[in-house]
Design an enzyme around this catalytic site. Structure first.
Site, PDB file in Angstrom:
ATOM      1  N   HIS A  15      -7.404  27.491  23.347  1.00  0.00           N
ATOM      2  CA  HIS A  15      -6.144  27.329  24.083  1.00  0.00           C
ATOM      3  C   HIS A  15      -6.415  27.505  25.579  1.00  0.00           C
ATOM      4  CE1 HIS A  15      -3.321  27.748  20.647  1.00  0.00           C
ATOM      5  NE2 HIS A  15      -2.385  27.397  21.506  1.00  0.00           N
TER       6      HIS A  15
ATOM      7  N   ASN B  40     -14.180  32.727  22.340  1.00  0.00           N
ATOM      8  CA  ASN B  40     -12.735  32.525  22.227  1.00  0.00           C
ATOM      9  C   ASN B  40     -12.056  33.795  21.712  1.00  0.00           C
ATOM     10  OD1 ASN B  40     -10.168  31.865  21.229  1.00  0.00           O
ATOM     11  ND2 ASN B  40     -10.739  29.775  20.714  1.00  0.00           N
TER      12      ASN B  40
END
Ligand SMILES: *[C@@H]1O[C@H](CO)[C@@H](O)[C@H](O)[C@H]1NC(C)=O
Ligand SMILES: *[C@@H]1O[C@H](CO)[C@@H](O)[C@H](O)[C@H]1NC(C)=O
Ligand SMILES: *[C@@H]1O[C@H](CO)[C@@H](O)[C@H](O)[C@H]1NC(C)=O
Length: 325
Positions: free
Chosen positions: A228, A258
């Site tokens: 994201h 991440n």
């Protein structure tokens, strides 16, 4: 005697009135108890609904909210019954009781029949490198509700950066499950969900780096995940969180990073903004292309796919960065 009772009654009324005036709103909603799913998009004075610094949503009796379930075959449900409309006004009555047209009921009984549909739209503005700046959000009848903007390079199918507003009120989030990512229409024939399959990543690495090289770089724990850019948890309400699940808001990011340092950075930034007490604009971007050594030790740039001319598309960024203003 009778008049004395009357005076006491009047006094009581005045006290109650003062007590009510003391409260900041006639209606008050709690994020965890009063918002249900599928959550509509709520707008007050043309902006997405935001709580005060204590995390409460307060309204005056004269306040109206726009309730919207944008998208094909979407409509507003009131007590599980369809209203037949995709946009309606809700009026505060008292506490968590609202009125929509002639219906009166609990705020949490206002829902959509299915998740509202979000989309990308060309802003007509250009961004870095003369690329197109897209807005992402909900297209209502007379208005586009922008949740973030993305500077997108359509030649290599990469998002250069995303901007969104991070609000200090985002201490609590409306809970819910992670939805699938939406492909939209920015990636042409490329199916982004396919590219991220680990089997597909292994094929790709073997093609670019040589036979069996994926074994060196990929494992059950380490693979390229949908990173994201604007984080889901930077958005408060469900309908806003959902809109972060668009591939234009992602870049391939190693899973261990991440879920590790990058997640810690996002969390630390949210805490900082809560302390700061005012919203900031966050730019989250990608820079350069990561390279990996092939069988002979030569460094090769890594893209998740290539186009018909064998040019790489969907690059794996070398750097991820955030700039806060
Ligand atoms: C609406 O449907 C949900 C889920 O089926 C149920 O839990 C809820 O009680 C229903 N509400 C009303 C007012 O009928
Ligand atoms: C509104 O909430 C207050 C405080 O919880 C409560 O005392 C009052 O009875 C409620 N009013 C209505 C009409 O439900
Ligand atoms: C790749 O791995 C397979 C299965 O382990 C093996 O049969 C094959 O010989 C390997 N190829 C090369 C070029 O090392």
């Amino acid at each position: 005697m009778c008049s004395r009772v009357y005076i006491v009654y009047l006094l009581l009324l005045i006290i109650i009135q003062i007590a009510i005036d003391d409260v900041d709103g006639d209606c008050s909603l709690s994020l965890l108890e009063d918002f249900s799913q599928p959550s509509p998009v709520f707008l007050k004075d043309g902006r997405t609904l935001a709580p005060n610094s204590d995390g409460a949503f307060l309204f005056r009796r004269s306040d109206t909210l726009l309730v919207a379930c944008p998208g094909d075959r979407r409509h507003i449900l009131l007590d599980n019954k369809t209203s037949g409309y995709s946009e309606l006004e809700a009026h505060c009555i008292i506490n968590d009781t609202f009125r929509v047209e002639r219906w009166i009921g609990k705020f949490k009984s206002i829902k959509c029949n299915t998740q509202p549909w979000f989309t990308t739209e060309d802003t007509q503005d250009r961004c870095y490198g003369n690329h197109i700046l897209y807005r992402v959000g909900y297209k209502l009848r007379n208005k586009f509700i922008t949740l973030y903007q993305a500077c997108f390079d359509d030649a290599v199918m990469a998002t250069l950066y995303v901007t969104h507003e991070l609000n200090p009120a985002n201490k609590h989030l409306q809970p819910g499950q992670r939805p699938n990512f939406v492909e939209g229409n920015l990636f042409g024939k490329v199916r982004m969900s396919e590219l991220y399959k680990v089997k597909k990543q292994a094929e790709r690495l073997n093609n670019v780096l040589g036979a069996n090289m994926s074994n060196i770089y990929l494992s059950k724990k380490q693979f390229l995940s949908r990173g994201h850019l604007a984080p889901r948890a930077d958005f408060l309400l469900r309908a806003e969180q959902q809109a972060s699940f668009h591939y234009v808001n992602t870049a391939p990011q190693w899973m261990l990073g991440n879920a590790g340092d990058w997640a810690a950075l996002e969390e630390a930034l949210r805490r900082r903004i809560q302390k700061l007490g005012r919203p900031v604009t966050v730019y989250t971007g990608t820079h350069k292309v990561m390279t990996l050594a092939d069988t002979r030790g030569r460094m090769k740039p890594i893209y998740l796919d290539e186009d018909v001319n064998n040019n790489g598309v969907v690059p794996v960024p070398l750097y991820f960065y955030k700039v806060n203003i």
